[in-house]
Write a protein that holds these residues in place. Structure first.
Motif, PDB file in Angstrom:
ATOM      1  N   TYR A  89      24.185 -77.780 -47.128  1.00  0.00           N
ATOM      2  CA  TYR A  89      22.891 -77.137 -46.990  1.00  0.00           C
ATOM      3  C   TYR A  89      22.655 -76.732 -45.538  1.00  0.00           C
ATOM      4  N   LEU A  90      21.766 -75.776 -45.357  1.00  0.00           N
ATOM      5  CA  LEU A  90      21.422 -75.340 -44.005  1.00  0.00           C
ATOM      6  C   LEU A  90      20.568 -76.410 -43.339  1.00  0.00           C
ATOM      7  N   ILE A  91      21.199 -77.221 -42.536  1.00  0.00           N
ATOM      8  CA  ILE A  91      20.537 -78.305 -41.825  1.00  0.00           C
ATOM      9  C   ILE A  91      20.838 -78.161 -40.337  1.00  0.00           C
ATOM     10  N   PRO A  92      20.054 -78.790 -39.475  1.00  0.00           N
ATOM     11  CA  PRO A  92      20.388 -78.736 -38.051  1.00  0.00           C
ATOM     12  C   PRO A  92      21.797 -79.279 -37.827  1.00  0.00           C
ATOM     13  N   ALA A  93      22.518 -78.707 -36.900  1.00  0.00           N
ATOM     14  CA  ALA A  93      23.904 -79.120 -36.662  1.00  0.00           C
ATOM     15  C   ALA A  93      23.998 -80.608 -36.336  1.00  0.00           C
ATOM     16  N   SER A  94      23.001 -81.139 -35.633  1.00  0.00           N
ATOM     17  CA  SER A  94      23.023 -82.556 -35.276  1.00  0.00           C
ATOM     18  C   SER A  94      22.949 -83.470 -36.496  1.00  0.00           C
ATOM     19  N   SER A  95      22.462 -82.946 -37.625  1.00  0.00           N
ATOM     20  CA  SER A  95      22.343 -83.753 -38.837  1.00  0.00           C
ATOM     21  C   SER A  95      23.696 -84.089 -39.445  1.00  0.00           C
ATOM     22  N   TYR A  96      24.748 -83.375 -39.029  1.00  0.00           N
ATOM     23  CA  TYR A  96      26.083 -83.696 -39.536  1.00  0.00           C
ATOM     24  C   TYR A  96      26.576 -85.052 -39.008  1.00  0.00           C
ATOM     25  N   ILE A  97      25.831 -85.638 -38.085  1.00  0.00           N
ATOM     26  CA  ILE A  97      26.161 -86.979 -37.591  1.00  0.00           C
ATOM     27  C   ILE A  97      25.861 -88.019 -38.665  1.00  0.00           C
ATOM     28  N   THR A  98      24.856 -87.744 -39.506  1.00  0.00           N
ATOM     29  CA  THR A  98      24.420 -88.735 -40.499  1.00  0.00           C
ATOM     30  C   THR A  98      24.448 -88.233 -41.944  1.00  0.00           C
ATOM     31  N   VAL A  99      24.628 -86.942 -42.167  1.00  0.00           N
ATOM     32  CA  VAL A  99      24.557 -86.413 -43.525  1.00  0.00           C
ATOM     33  C   VAL A  99      25.633 -87.049 -44.412  1.00  0.00           C
ATOM     34  N   THR A 100      25.316 -87.236 -45.697  1.00  0.00           N
ATOM     35  CA  THR A 100      26.278 -87.791 -46.640  1.00  0.00           C
ATOM     36  C   THR A 100      27.448 -86.828 -46.808  1.00  0.00           C
ATOM     37  N   LEU A 101      28.656 -87.349 -46.749  1.00  0.00           N
ATOM     38  CA  LEU A 101      29.859 -86.525 -46.831  1.00  0.00           C
ATOM     39  C   LEU A 101      30.409 -86.492 -48.257  1.00  0.00           C
ATOM     40  N   PRO A 102      31.177 -85.457 -48.584  1.00  0.00           N
ATOM     41  CA  PRO A 102      31.846 -85.402 -49.894  1.00  0.00           C
ATOM     42  C   PRO A 102      32.801 -86.585 -50.054  1.00  0.00           C
ATOM     43  N   ALA A 103      33.123 -86.910 -51.289  1.00  0.00           N
ATOM     44  CA  ALA A 103      34.018 -88.035 -51.578  1.00  0.00           C
ATOM     45  C   ALA A 103      35.345 -87.871 -50.857  1.00  0.00           C
ATOM     46  N   GLY A 104      35.770 -88.913 -50.164  1.00  0.00           N
ATOM     47  CA  GLY A 104      37.054 -88.884 -49.482  1.00  0.00           C
ATOM     48  C   GLY A 104      37.010 -88.377 -48.056  1.00  0.00           C
ATOM     49  N   TRP A 105      35.914 -87.730 -47.648  1.00  0.00           N
ATOM     50  CA  TRP A 105      35.794 -87.240 -46.276  1.00  0.00           C
ATOM     51  C   TRP A 105      35.358 -88.394 -45.374  1.00  0.00           C
ATOM     52  N   THR A 106      35.747 -88.354 -44.120  1.00  0.00           N
ATOM     53  CA  THR A 106      35.372 -89.387 -43.172  1.00  0.00           C
ATOM     54  C   THR A 106      34.815 -88.772 -41.890  1.00  0.00           C
ATOM     55  N   ARG A 107      34.105 -89.604 -41.131  1.00  0.00           N
ATOM     56  CA  ARG A 107      33.474 -89.137 -39.883  1.00  0.00           C
ATOM     57  C   ARG A 107      33.706 -90.193 -38.814  1.00  0.00           C
ATOM     58  N   THR A 108      34.130 -89.763 -37.623  1.00  0.00           N
ATOM     59  CA  THR A 108      34.427 -90.700 -36.543  1.00  0.00           C
ATOM     60  C   THR A 108      33.744 -90.261 -35.250  1.00  0.00           C
ATOM     61  N   GLN A 109      32.878 -91.111 -34.738  1.00  0.00           N
ATOM     62  CA  GLN A 109      32.239 -90.809 -33.460  1.00  0.00           C
ATOM     63  C   GLN A 109      33.257 -90.944 -32.339  1.00  0.00           C
ATOM     64  N   GLY A 110      33.388 -89.901 -31.534  1.00  0.00           N
ATOM     65  CA  GLY A 110      34.338 -89.910 -30.434  1.00  0.00           C
ATOM     66  C   GLY A 110      35.782 -89.843 -30.874  1.00  0.00           C
ATOM     67  N   GLY A 111      36.015 -89.522 -32.157  1.00  0.00           N
ATOM     68  CA  GLY A 111      37.370 -89.512 -32.687  1.00  0.00           C
ATOM     69  C   GLY A 111      38.209 -88.350 -32.183  1.00  0.00           C
TER      70      GLY A 111
END
Length: 216
Positions: free
Chosen positions: A69-91
């Motif tokens: 969805y059209l959300i602020p770019a910063s929201s990708y820090i916390t937005v729920t991800l699709p199954a199997g996707w991962t998110r790493t701070q400073g990765g």
């Protein structure tokens, strides 16, 4: 219903419960990271949506078979991800990852190809897809989102900006060596996935035990 039929159904349910977590993670996207970057590259100069960075990411999600969805770019820090996707701070990003920046209140998002090749929309007020050849950590890099791509990325030769020569010049670097670190799965990320998978297995086994007890 006789006992044999009940046991057959119970066994079927057990298998389904144990297999479902793997099936959910495996089916998130059928695209490889090579296909993903090729798609972005093919859209250089094109404008998605209203021309903002998140419009490009929404189109990218759609290409990978997911919705965003059209959300602020910063929201990708916390937005729920699709199954199997991962998110790493400073990765350390891998080919095809989504980069997240906190350079402003609304932030910025882009797509990673290599350390000196990233794709942006609304870069320097350019409301179309552009390729930036400076280092991906250019300003307030927060971390990255890693889709669970299928297949193995190729290790071709990519053009990249040589920081010792200035942003204007390009040099050829071997992708397989320059991205050796980026292609290695983050250890903490793997541990997190293992813990989640173990929790799902425990829940599944608990249900299995209850099912068998109900037939005894």
């Amino acid at each position: 219903m006789n006992k044999i039929s009940k046991r057959v159904i119970a066994v079927f349910l057990c298998v389904a419960l144990l297999v479902c977590p793997f099936a959910l993670n495996a089916s998130a996207t059928s695209k490889s990271s090579d296909e993903a970057v090729a798609w972005v590259r093919s859209n250089l100069g094109k404008s998605f949506g209203t021309g903002y960075c998140v419009d490009l990411i929404c189109a990218y999600y759609e290409f990978l078979g997911e919705s965003s969805y059209l959300i602020p770019a910063s929201s990708y820090i916390t937005v729920t991800l699709p199954a199997g996707w991962t998110r790493t701070q400073g990765g350390v990003p891998q080919k095809g990852d989504i980069l997240i920046y906190t350079n402003s209140e609304i932030g910025h998002v882009a797509i990673y190809e290599s350390d000196y090749s990233t794709y942006h929309q609304n870069w320097s007020n350019q409301h179309y897809v552009t390729n930036y050849t400076g280092h991906y950590t250019w300003k307030n890099y927060w971390g990255c989102i890693h889709p669970n791509f299928s297949g193995v990325s190729s290790s071709g030769t990519l053009g990249a900006t040589d920081p010792s020569q200035g942003q204007g010049q390009t040099t050829q670097t071997d992708y397989s060596s320059s991205q050796a670190q980026g292609s290695t799965i983050d250890v903490a990320q793997m541990i997190n996935l293992f813990i989640k998978l173990a929790a799902l297995c425990v829940k599944g086994l608990t249900v299995v035990v209850r099912i068998f007890r109900s037939f005894t």
